[in-house]
Design a protein around this motif. Structure first.
Motif, short mmCIF file in Angstrom:
data_model
loop_
_atom_site.label_atom_id
_atom_site.label_comp_id
_atom_site.label_asym_id
_atom_site.label_seq_id
_atom_site.Cartn_x
_atom_site.Cartn_y
_atom_site.Cartn_z
N GLU A 12 1.03 -1.28 -0.05
CA GLU A 12 0.07 -0.02 0.03
C GLU A 12 0.99 1.19 0.21
O GLU A 12 1.82 1.44 0.84
CB GLU A 12 -0.94 -0.05 1.36
N GLY A 13 0.77 1.93 -0.95
CA GLY A 13 1.53 3.31 -0.97
C GLY A 13 2.70 3.41 -1.76
O GLY A 13 3.50 4.21 -2.18
N ALA A 14 3.18 2.20 -2.18
CA ALA A 14 4.46 2.10 -2.88
C ALA A 14 4.60 2.81 -4.22
O ALA A 14 3.44 2.85 -4.96
CB ALA A 14 4.72 0.66 -3.13
N GLU A 15 5.40 3.56 -4.41
CA GLU A 15 5.70 4.40 -5.50
C GLU A 15 4.26 5.28 -5.70
O GLU A 15 4.02 5.77 -6.67
CB GLU A 15 5.78 3.87 -6.84
N GLY A 16 3.76 5.90 -4.62
CA GLY A 16 2.76 6.56 -4.42
C GLY A 16 1.41 5.91 -5.08
O GLY A 16 0.11 6.97 -5.31
N SER A 17 0.89 4.68 -5.21
CA SER A 17 -0.27 4.14 -5.70
C SER A 17 -0.72 3.22 -4.74
O SER A 17 0.09 2.77 -3.77
CB SER A 17 -0.09 3.56 -7.05
N THR A 18 -1.88 2.75 -4.64
CA THR A 18 -2.73 1.86 -3.80
C THR A 18 -2.50 0.34 -4.27
O THR A 18 -2.00 0.25 -5.43
CB THR A 18 -4.29 2.01 -3.64
N ALA A 19 -2.53 -0.56 -3.44
CA ALA A 19 -2.35 -1.88 -3.51
C ALA A 19 -3.06 -2.39 -4.65
O ALA A 19 -2.71 -3.02 -6.00
CB ALA A 19 -2.54 -2.78 -2.45
N LYS A 78 9.05 -7.53 -22.75
CA LYS A 78 7.65 -6.85 -22.28
C LYS A 78 7.25 -7.53 -20.70
O LYS A 78 7.15 -7.13 -20.01
CB LYS A 78 6.77 -7.32 -23.20
N HIS A 79 7.74 -8.90 -20.69
CA HIS A 79 7.84 -9.47 -19.27
C HIS A 79 8.61 -8.91 -18.27
O HIS A 79 8.31 -8.81 -16.94
CB HIS A 79 7.89 -11.00 -19.49
N LEU A 80 9.87 -8.73 -18.67
CA LEU A 80 10.80 -8.25 -17.74
C LEU A 80 10.46 -6.81 -17.29
O LEU A 80 10.68 -6.33 -16.05
CB LEU A 80 12.10 -8.17 -18.62
N VAL A 81 9.80 -5.85 -17.94
CA VAL A 81 9.27 -4.80 -17.39
C VAL A 81 8.31 -4.99 -16.44
O VAL A 81 8.34 -4.27 -15.46
CB VAL A 81 9.00 -3.81 -18.89
N ILE A 82 7.47 -5.75 -16.56
CA ILE A 82 6.43 -6.19 -15.50
C ILE A 82 7.04 -6.74 -14.42
O ILE A 82 6.74 -6.63 -13.32
CB ILE A 82 5.25 -7.16 -16.19
N ALA A 83 8.04 -7.58 -14.61
CA ALA A 83 8.67 -8.33 -13.22
C ALA A 83 9.52 -7.09 -12.54
O ALA A 83 9.26 -7.32 -11.35
CB ALA A 83 9.45 -9.45 -14.13
N ASP A 84 10.08 -6.18 -13.31
CA ASP A 84 10.77 -5.01 -12.43
C ASP A 84 9.80 -4.32 -11.71
O ASP A 84 10.03 -4.03 -10.61
CB ASP A 84 11.57 -4.46 -13.40
N TYR A 85 8.72 -4.19 -12.30
CA TYR A 85 7.57 -3.34 -11.53
C TYR A 85 7.21 -3.90 -10.30
O TYR A 85 7.15 -3.48 -9.23
CB TYR A 85 6.40 -2.96 -12.56
N ALA A 86 6.76 -5.25 -10.61
CA ALA A 86 6.41 -6.21 -9.49
C ALA A 86 7.35 -6.26 -8.49
O ALA A 86 6.97 -6.20 -7.17
CB ALA A 86 6.02 -7.78 -9.91
N LYS A 87 8.78 -6.26 -8.56
CA LYS A 87 9.72 -6.38 -7.51
C LYS A 87 9.85 -5.01 -6.78
O LYS A 87 9.96 -5.16 -5.56
CB LYS A 87 11.06 -6.64 -8.33
N ARG A 88 9.50 -3.85 -7.43
CA ARG A 88 9.43 -2.71 -6.43
C ARG A 88 8.12 -2.64 -5.71
O ARG A 88 8.01 -2.02 -4.65
CB ARG A 88 9.56 -1.46 -7.71
N VAL A 89 6.99 -3.01 -6.15
CA VAL A 89 5.80 -2.74 -5.48
C VAL A 89 5.16 -3.98 -4.85
O VAL A 89 4.06 -3.67 -4.04
CB VAL A 89 4.71 -1.91 -6.54
N ALA A 90 5.64 -5.21 -5.12
CA ALA A 90 5.07 -6.46 -4.41
C ALA A 90 5.59 -6.64 -2.84
O ALA A 90 6.70 -6.50 -2.76
CB ALA A 90 5.24 -7.70 -5.22
#
Length: 100
Positions: A12-19, A78-90
């Motif tokens: 919750e709140g990671a990178e300014g966004s809700t879960a 394209k998957h690596l972009v999503i995986a990188d995002y997930a690592k930061r916000v999950a």
């Protein structure tokens, strides 16, 4: 064939966004992989409905032909972009892969 299942709980709140916003972003981008990753035989991505303490925010189910196809899917740009995002916000990620 290999079935690849992943579930995430987001911070919750990671990178300014809700879960929930993270889950929606992930769903939109994961769903779009069907058009660009040829290894995907099927893909289903779902947002949690009940929001219980035991719930994860998002689940992904992908079917590919074999382990090599799963590795190509995982390493697709394209998957690596999503995986990188997930690592930061999950907060939590769980995975199971099995033969079908």
């Amino acid at each position: 064939m290999i079935k690849h299942i992943v579930m995430w709980r987001f911070k919750e709140g990671a990178e300014g966004s809700t879960a929930t916003e993270h889950a929606v972003w992930m769903k939109q981008h994961l769903d779009a992989l069907v058009e660009v990753v040829p290894e995907i035989r099927s893909l289903e991505c779902g947002l949690d409905t009940l929001h219980t303490p035991a719930s994860f925010h998002l689940v992904l189910t992908v079917v590919v032909d074999d382990i090599e196809a799963l590795q190509r899917y995982a390493n697709h740009p394209k998957h690596l972009v999503i995986a990188d995002y997930a690592k930061r916000v999950a907060d939590t990620r769980v995975v199971v892969d099995y033969n079908v």
